[in-house]
Design a protein around this motif. Structure first.
Motif, PDB file in Angstrom:
ATOM      1  N   MET A   8       0.811  -1.214   0.000  1.00  0.00           N
ATOM      2  CA  MET A   8       0.000   0.000   0.000  1.00  0.00           C
ATOM      3  C   MET A   8       0.851   1.275   0.000  1.00  0.00           C
ATOM      4  O   MET A   8       0.347   2.347  -0.310  1.00  0.00           O
ATOM      5  CB  MET A   8      -0.905   0.039   1.246  1.00  0.00           C
ATOM      6  CG  MET A   8      -1.976  -1.034   1.305  1.00  0.00           C
ATOM      7  SD  MET A   8      -3.252  -0.771   0.072  1.00  0.00           S
ATOM      8  CE  MET A   8      -3.883   0.815   0.577  1.00  0.00           C
ATOM      9  N   HIS A  59      -9.574   4.715  -4.136  1.00  0.00           N
ATOM     10  CA  HIS A  59     -10.527   3.620  -3.964  1.00  0.00           C
ATOM     11  C   HIS A  59     -10.995   3.540  -2.503  1.00  0.00           C
ATOM     12  O   HIS A  59     -10.185   3.711  -1.588  1.00  0.00           O
ATOM     13  CB  HIS A  59      -9.818   2.316  -4.352  1.00  0.00           C
ATOM     14  CG  HIS A  59     -10.742   1.163  -4.602  1.00  0.00           C
ATOM     15  ND1 HIS A  59     -11.437   0.548  -3.595  1.00  0.00           N
ATOM     16  CD2 HIS A  59     -11.064   0.519  -5.744  1.00  0.00           C
ATOM     17  CE1 HIS A  59     -12.152  -0.450  -4.113  1.00  0.00           C
ATOM     18  NE2 HIS A  59     -11.941  -0.483  -5.424  1.00  0.00           N
ATOM     19  N   GLY A  60     -12.284   3.277  -2.309  1.00  0.00           N
ATOM     20  CA  GLY A  60     -12.822   3.098  -0.958  1.00  0.00           C
ATOM     21  C   GLY A  60     -12.083   2.000  -0.205  1.00  0.00           C
ATOM     22  O   GLY A  60     -11.909   2.070   1.012  1.00  0.00           O
ATOM     23  N   GLY A  61     -11.632   1.005  -0.934  1.00  0.00           N
ATOM     24  CA  GLY A  61     -10.879  -0.091  -0.324  1.00  0.00           C
ATOM     25  C   GLY A  61      -9.494   0.349   0.136  1.00  0.00           C
ATOM     26  O   GLY A  61      -8.942  -0.200   1.096  1.00  0.00           O
ATOM     27  N   VAL A  62      -8.937   1.347  -0.552  1.00  0.00           N
ATOM     28  CA  VAL A  62      -7.652   1.918  -0.136  1.00  0.00           C
ATOM     29  C   VAL A  62      -7.839   2.647   1.191  1.00  0.00           C
ATOM     30  O   VAL A  62      -7.063   2.476   2.132  1.00  0.00           O
ATOM     31  CB  VAL A  62      -7.112   2.901  -1.208  1.00  0.00           C
ATOM     32  CG1 VAL A  62      -5.940   3.710  -0.672  1.00  0.00           C
ATOM     33  CG2 VAL A  62      -6.723   2.144  -2.466  1.00  0.00           C
ATOM     34  N   ALA A  96     -10.245   2.184   3.382  1.00  0.00           N
ATOM     35  CA  ALA A  96     -10.530   1.190   4.428  1.00  0.00           C
ATOM     36  C   ALA A  96      -9.242   0.506   4.879  1.00  0.00           C
ATOM     37  O   ALA A  96      -8.999   0.342   6.083  1.00  0.00           O
ATOM     38  CB  ALA A  96     -11.530   0.158   3.910  1.00  0.00           C
ATOM     39  N   SER A  97      -8.403   0.129   3.918  1.00  0.00           N
ATOM     40  CA  SER A  97      -7.139  -0.548   4.243  1.00  0.00           C
ATOM     41  C   SER A  97      -6.234   0.363   5.067  1.00  0.00           C
ATOM     42  O   SER A  97      -5.621  -0.066   6.048  1.00  0.00           O
ATOM     43  CB  SER A  97      -6.394  -0.934   2.957  1.00  0.00           C
ATOM     44  OG  SER A  97      -7.138  -1.853   2.207  1.00  0.00           O
ATOM     45  N   GLU A 111      -7.528   0.656   8.563  1.00  0.00           N
ATOM     46  CA  GLU A 111      -7.367  -0.587   9.331  1.00  0.00           C
ATOM     47  C   GLU A 111      -5.901  -0.825   9.693  1.00  0.00           C
ATOM     48  O   GLU A 111      -5.581  -1.221  10.821  1.00  0.00           O
ATOM     49  CB  GLU A 111      -7.950  -1.782   8.552  1.00  0.00           C
ATOM     50  CG  GLU A 111      -8.041  -3.030   9.423  1.00  0.00           C
ATOM     51  CD  GLU A 111      -8.745  -4.202   8.754  1.00  0.00           C
ATOM     52  OE1 GLU A 111      -9.617  -3.980   7.880  1.00  0.00           O
ATOM     53  OE2 GLU A 111      -8.426  -5.354   9.110  1.00  0.00           O
ATOM     54  N   VAL A 112      -5.015  -0.555   8.743  1.00  0.00           N
ATOM     55  CA  VAL A 112      -3.577  -0.689   9.015  1.00  0.00           C
ATOM     56  C   VAL A 112      -3.173   0.261  10.152  1.00  0.00           C
ATOM     57  O   VAL A 112      -2.446  -0.121  11.081  1.00  0.00           O
ATOM     58  CB  VAL A 112      -2.755  -0.387   7.728  1.00  0.00           C
ATOM     59  CG1 VAL A 112      -1.299  -0.095   8.045  1.00  0.00           C
ATOM     60  CG2 VAL A 112      -2.861  -1.550   6.743  1.00  0.00           C
ATOM     61  N   PHE A 146     -14.957  -3.993  11.393  1.00  0.00           N
ATOM     62  CA  PHE A 146     -14.397  -2.683  11.068  1.00  0.00           C
ATOM     63  C   PHE A 146     -15.446  -1.910  10.276  1.00  0.00           C
ATOM     64  O   PHE A 146     -15.982  -2.418   9.290  1.00  0.00           O
ATOM     65  CB  PHE A 146     -13.114  -2.876  10.242  1.00  0.00           C
ATOM     66  CG  PHE A 146     -12.188  -1.701  10.295  1.00  0.00           C
ATOM     67  CD1 PHE A 146     -11.496  -1.397  11.462  1.00  0.00           C
ATOM     68  CD2 PHE A 146     -12.011  -0.887   9.184  1.00  0.00           C
ATOM     69  CE1 PHE A 146     -10.633  -0.308  11.520  1.00  0.00           C
ATOM     70  CE2 PHE A 146     -11.156   0.205   9.231  1.00  0.00           C
ATOM     71  CZ  PHE A 146     -10.469   0.489  10.398  1.00  0.00           C
ATOM     72  N   THR A 147     -15.778  -0.720  10.754  1.00  0.00           N
ATOM     73  CA  THR A 147     -16.806   0.089  10.096  1.00  0.00           C
ATOM     74  C   THR A 147     -16.203   1.403   9.619  1.00  0.00           C
ATOM     75  O   THR A 147     -15.682   2.180  10.416  1.00  0.00           O
ATOM     76  CB  THR A 147     -17.957   0.400  11.079  1.00  0.00           C
ATOM     77  OG1 THR A 147     -18.429  -0.827  11.622  1.00  0.00           O
ATOM     78  CG2 THR A 147     -19.104   1.108  10.362  1.00  0.00           C
ATOM     79  N   VAL A 148     -16.279   1.614   8.319  1.00  0.00           N
ATOM     80  CA  VAL A 148     -15.686   2.819   7.738  1.00  0.00           C
ATOM     81  C   VAL A 148     -16.784   3.807   7.362  1.00  0.00           C
ATOM     82  O   VAL A 148     -17.798   3.438   6.766  1.00  0.00           O
ATOM     83  CB  VAL A 148     -14.858   2.481   6.479  1.00  0.00           C
ATOM     84  CG1 VAL A 148     -14.189   3.732   5.922  1.00  0.00           C
ATOM     85  CG2 VAL A 148     -13.811   1.431   6.793  1.00  0.00           C
ATOM     86  N   ASP A 149     -16.547   5.046   7.716  1.00  0.00           N
ATOM     87  CA  ASP A 149     -17.466   6.140   7.442  1.00  0.00           C
ATOM     88  C   ASP A 149     -16.760   7.041   6.415  1.00  0.00           C
ATOM     89  O   ASP A 149     -15.740   7.655   6.737  1.00  0.00           O
ATOM     90  CB  ASP A 149     -17.650   6.840   8.802  1.00  0.00           C
ATOM     91  CG  ASP A 149     -18.651   7.952   8.781  1.00  0.00           C
ATOM     92  OD1 ASP A 149     -19.301   8.147   7.751  1.00  0.00           O
ATOM     93  OD2 ASP A 149     -18.763   8.621   9.827  1.00  0.00           O
ATOM     94  N   TYR A 150     -17.273   7.035   5.200  1.00  0.00           N
ATOM     95  CA  TYR A 150     -16.640   7.829   4.133  1.00  0.00           C
ATOM     96  C   TYR A 150     -17.241   9.231   4.135  1.00  0.00           C
ATOM     97  O   TYR A 150     -18.425   9.396   3.836  1.00  0.00           O
ATOM     98  CB  TYR A 150     -16.864   7.160   2.782  1.00  0.00           C
ATOM     99  CG  TYR A 150     -16.174   5.819   2.657  1.00  0.00           C
ATOM    100  CD1 TYR A 150     -14.856   5.721   2.226  1.00  0.00           C
ATOM    101  CD2 TYR A 150     -16.827   4.639   2.995  1.00  0.00           C
ATOM    102  CE1 TYR A 150     -14.212   4.507   2.116  1.00  0.00           C
ATOM    103  CE2 TYR A 150     -16.199   3.410   2.895  1.00  0.00           C
ATOM    104  CZ  TYR A 150     -14.894   3.352   2.449  1.00  0.00           C
ATOM    105  OH  TYR A 150     -14.259   2.141   2.345  1.00  0.00           O
TER     106      TYR A 150
END
Lengths: 161, 172
Positions: free
Chosen positions: B33, B64-67, B69-70, B73-74, B113-117
């Motif tokens: 990443m 990316h939303g996954g970026v 989130a990652s 989380e990291v 894990f809950t992400v709020d964009y």
């Protein structure tokens, strides 16, 4: 993409295929999804299936070789977005509002992970999604997710309603 | 009465930095990443260096939303791990010179894990700081915030729950 909803079955099918084609083009062009090696397996009618190969670069726990939760989140997020984009009542672009992931068990090292997302409800501005992911053992999910996504509708002015 | 002289600052600094880099380098996904960490005492700031591969929507463009989130989380796991090991690093009980990916202490595992964009991630560097709201023997709750240009304008936040590893001395 402003085709009218119709009760003519054949035309609705054609429109569905059109939506799926556009969604597929968009999903397959996402740089980060490509970086993770994601492959679109199925798409249409608010349901998307996307898989991701095992890759040592994505490991989160060096002792066990288990893929990092973040990579699974990225798969879930992409799959959720794809489900929204191919929903008959949604339009092209979407963005994640929130996404919750439950990690039920570690994905086994070396195995491909597959996510399946369903866009189960759409309002004028929000799409609701549920998703699950599996490794090669399809009887026990590795993760489950729920999310809300934006629905961006085109107005005659080109802005959002 | 005699008092032990304070430990030389370079030794303290080396031990902390060595422990942090062992934790970071032990996780391949952090390198993939392009995430790094700034340390001030025990405070960590995660830094996501922008790269074109992180894009999720090429039209905007947005990361990316996954970026996101990652990255969150990291950051959360690293904060929790560093805090978990801090006392052992400070006392010297943890042999930081011998740390390798294979001998690294077990890390906390994400339960959920809950992400709020909050707004779209721009194609530039991002920063994150995590706060451990509760860390018990078995479970921990961590909140993490990420921003790009202005610390006050978060582009995402998240809350996660983690299962703490059973550690020597704290084993049940």
């Amino acid at each position: 993409m402003a085709a009218k909803m119709t009760d003519n079955g054949a035309s609705a099918d054609a429109r569905g295929a059109d939506i799926a084609r556009i969604a597929r083009q968009f999903i397959e062009a996402i740089p980060f999804s490509q970086a993770l090696g994601m492959r679109l397996e199925e798409i249409g009618d608010g349901v998307a299936v996307i898989s991701m190969p095992y890759d040592a670069a994505l490991v989160g726990d060096p002792r066990t070789g288990v893929i990092h939760g973040g990579a699974v989140s990225a798969l879930m997020d992409t799959c959720g977005g794809a489900a929204v984009m191919c929903h008959p009542e949604a339009l092209a672009a979407t963005a994640t509002i929130d996404l919750r992931i439950d990690y039920m068990r570690p994905a086994r090292a070396g195995e491909r992970i597959t996510a399946r997302a369903t866009c189960y409800h759409v309002t004028r501005s929000v799409a609701f999604v549920r998703a699950e992911a599996w490794d090669e053992d399809e009887t026990r999910p590795v993760a489950a997710a729920t999310g809300a996504f934006t629905v961006q509708r085109e107005t005659p002015q080109g802005g959002r309603p | 009465m005699t008092r032990r002289p304070p430990e030389p600052v370079h030794l303290i600094r080396h031990r902390r930095d060595r422990a942090l880099s062992a934790l970071v380098e032990g996780v391949p996904y952090i390198g993939f990443m392009g995430i790094g960490f700034d340390r001030r005492g025990d405070e960590l700031t995660a830094v996501l260096t922008y790269d074109d591969k992180l894009i999720g929507n090429p039209m905007l463009p947005a990361i990316h939303g996954g970026v996101t989130a990652s990255f969150l989380e990291v950051s959360a796991i690293m904060e929790l791990s560093f805090q978990m090991l801090w006392d052992e690093i400070e006392s010297g009980r943890l042999d930081v010179e011998a740390l390798t990916p294979e001998t690294l202490p077990r890390l906390p595992k994400t339960i959920d894990f809950t992400v709020d964009y909050l707004r779209s991630g721009l194609p530039r560097d991002a920063y994150a700081r995590a706060r451990v709201n509760r860390s018990g023997r078995r479970y921990a709750s961590v909140h993490v915030e990420a921003w790009q240009d202005n610390r006050q304008r978060l582009f995402a936040q998240a809350t996660g729950h983690f299962l703490m590893p059973v550690r020597d001395g704290t084993a049940e």
